[in-house]
Design a protein around this motif. Structure first.
Motif, short mmCIF file in Angstrom:
data_model
loop_
_atom_site.label_atom_id
_atom_site.label_comp_id
_atom_site.label_asym_id
_atom_site.label_seq_id
_atom_site.Cartn_x
_atom_site.Cartn_y
_atom_site.Cartn_z
N HIS A 34 51.37 -108.72 151.33
CA HIS A 34 51.36 -107.91 150.10
C HIS A 34 51.64 -108.77 148.87
O HIS A 34 51.07 -108.55 147.81
N ILE A 35 52.48 -109.78 149.05
CA ILE A 35 52.81 -110.66 147.92
C ILE A 35 51.56 -111.43 147.49
O ILE A 35 51.24 -111.53 146.31
N ALA A 60 49.12 -109.23 145.86
CA ALA A 60 49.58 -108.94 144.49
C ALA A 60 49.25 -110.11 143.56
O ALA A 60 48.83 -109.90 142.42
N GLU A 61 49.42 -111.34 144.05
CA GLU A 61 49.10 -112.52 143.23
C GLU A 61 47.61 -112.59 142.91
O GLU A 61 47.21 -112.99 141.83
N ILE A 83 48.16 -106.53 140.96
CA ILE A 83 48.82 -105.24 141.19
C ILE A 83 50.20 -105.54 141.78
O ILE A 83 50.35 -106.51 142.52
N THR A 84 51.21 -104.74 141.47
CA THR A 84 52.55 -105.04 141.98
C THR A 84 52.57 -104.89 143.52
O THR A 84 51.80 -104.07 144.06
N PRO A 85 53.42 -105.67 144.21
CA PRO A 85 53.45 -105.59 145.68
C PRO A 85 53.67 -104.18 146.21
O PRO A 85 53.05 -103.77 147.20
N SER A 86 54.53 -103.40 145.54
CA SER A 86 54.78 -102.05 146.05
C SER A 86 53.53 -101.17 145.89
O SER A 86 53.20 -100.37 146.76
N ASN A 87 52.84 -101.39 144.77
CA ASN A 87 51.60 -100.66 144.52
C ASN A 87 50.52 -101.06 145.53
O ASN A 87 49.72 -100.23 145.97
N LYS A 110 46.82 -99.62 136.75
CA LYS A 110 48.06 -100.07 136.12
C LYS A 110 49.12 -98.97 136.19
O LYS A 110 50.31 -99.24 136.29
N GLY A 141 49.31 -96.95 138.57
CA GLY A 141 49.59 -96.69 139.99
C GLY A 141 48.93 -95.43 140.51
O GLY A 141 49.36 -94.87 141.51
#
Lengths: 172, 220
Positions: free
Chosen positions: A137-138, A141-142, A146-150, B217, B219
């Motif tokens: 997920h990290i 995300a990179e 998008i954020t890892p949780s998303n 963005k 979510g």
């Protein structure tokens, strides 16, 4: 850094880079294009963008992260202006890969997976590809921003959709 | 089907796909072409032709109009002169903005994360709407360039009233379109009608993508 290289070294480095990581280019092309000619065009376009971007490599990230970013960005935006975008249909025709035409259960599943990917929006396609490539997920995300949780939430939703799709298949 | 079966399925199909792909021809033989790849070669021929036609139109128009202003102003039909000058000026502004935006789009760093890059690109492509808005401002001058003083002094009052209504309508339409052609109105019927042609498809898709990046963005 790649930007310090002279022309000859840059060419060699580029060829080596492409040779070692061509799988990324091909998988992105496969994910975003159904038609073989379009796929070849897209791989060509991605190669051009990698060549143009060689001075912009940031060693903070893995080379695969950098290549996925270029390949997916090219597939979504640069390529969209050239491509006759396929609609959300997946007819069996002359451009259909042979492995889908064969009528075994696995081939049907493969066809269904390709059809499913084809129906996703451009960002979900990227998430699906990276998930199937077993990226963390990290890392996803990179690549995507998008954020890892998303990433986790989005992939969870996509997986749920696949489950439903394949369970329908099993009923037949 | 469980997760590992799905990933195995993907991997199997990839192996077959990679074997059948003529990558050597594509990835290495075209290297010389990549080295000469530049801004112009990234554009479709029709876009290059349109830009060239626009540049030629503006250049010739500017030369002719400025010559009239400098050397034959007193004899010139002022309606034609000012109408043409406004048309050329607005086309030139739209063209300069459009070329600047194309160059900016070309220079976007695609090694950045996908969402950020796509948002930037989609926003830039959507902003090319400003050129269309400026071009619509020319509408009224297409109803005035053929007028002359004699027509106003001795022309039929009925025709002059019709002329006035047409020019006024075009002016209102031009200002209204200039103010309302915006991303926020992309789903309106009139907007879709104006930007219905094939040449506008990339712009419409960029707007859809911009909306999608906003959703991501947030979510959604």
């Amino acid at each position: 850094m790649i930007d310090q290289l002279n022309e000859k070294e840059r060419t060699l480095q580029f060829q080596d880079l492409i040779e070692r990581h061509k799988g990324i280019l091909l998988k992105v092309a496969r994910t975003y294009c159904r038609n073989e000619t379009d796929r070849e065009d897209l791989v060509q376009e991605i190669s051009i963008q990698i060549w143009r971007s060689m001075g912009r490599y940031n060693s903070e990230y893995k080379i695969s992260t950098w290549l996925y970013r270029i390949s997916i960005n090219t597939a979504i935006s640069f390529y969209r202006k050239h491509s006759k975008r396929q609609e959300n249909t997946f007819p069996l025709g002359e451009n259909t890969p042979a492995y889908i035409v064969e009528n075994t259960e696995k081939e049907i599943q493969l066809g269904l997976l390709d059809k499913f990917i084809n129906e996703l929006n451009d960002f979900d396609k990227a998430l699906m590809l990276l998930y199937l490539e077993e990226k963390s997920h990290i890392e996803i995300a990179e690549i995507t921003g998008i954020t890892p949780s998303n990433v986790g939430t989005k992939i969870g939703r996509i997986k749920e959709k696949i489950k439903v799709r394949f369970s329908k298949l099993n009923k037949f | 089907m469980n997760e590992s079966e799905l990933k195995n399925l993907w991997q199997t199909s990839n192996d077959k796909f990679e074997l059948s792909f003529a990558e050597n021809r594509i990835l290495t033989n075209e290297l010389s072409n990549m080295k000469v790849y530049h801004f112009i070669s990234s554009m479709k021929p029709i876009k290059i032709f349109t830009l060239l036609a626009g540049i030629i139109w503006v250049s010739l128009g500017a030369i002719i109009i400025s010559n009239i202003f400098l050397h034959a102003y007193s004899e010139a039909n002022k309606f034609f002169l000012y109408s043409a000058a406004i048309q050329i000026l607005l086309t030139a502004i739209a063209l300069i903005i459009y070329i600047f935006q194309l160059i900016t789009i070309y220079r976007v760093d695609i090694t950045e994360p996908v969402l950020r890059t796509q948002e930037k690109l989609a926003a830039l492509k959507t902003s090319t709407l400003i050129s269309a808005r400026i071009l619509f401002l020319q509408l009224p001058v297409w109803t005035t360039f053929y007028l002359n003083e004699n027509m106003l002094e001795n022309g039929s009052p009925v025709l002059l009233i019709i002329q006035g209504i047409v020019t006024l309508s075009f002016t209102i339409a031009a200002v209204w379109l200039f103010l309302n052609i915006r991303f926020e109105n992309r789903d309106k019927k009139w907007f879709r009608l104006i930007f219905n042609g094939k040449e506008w498809t990339p712009l419409m898709r960029s707007m859809e993508l911009l909306k999608l990046t906003e959703d991501y963005k947030l979510g959604k």
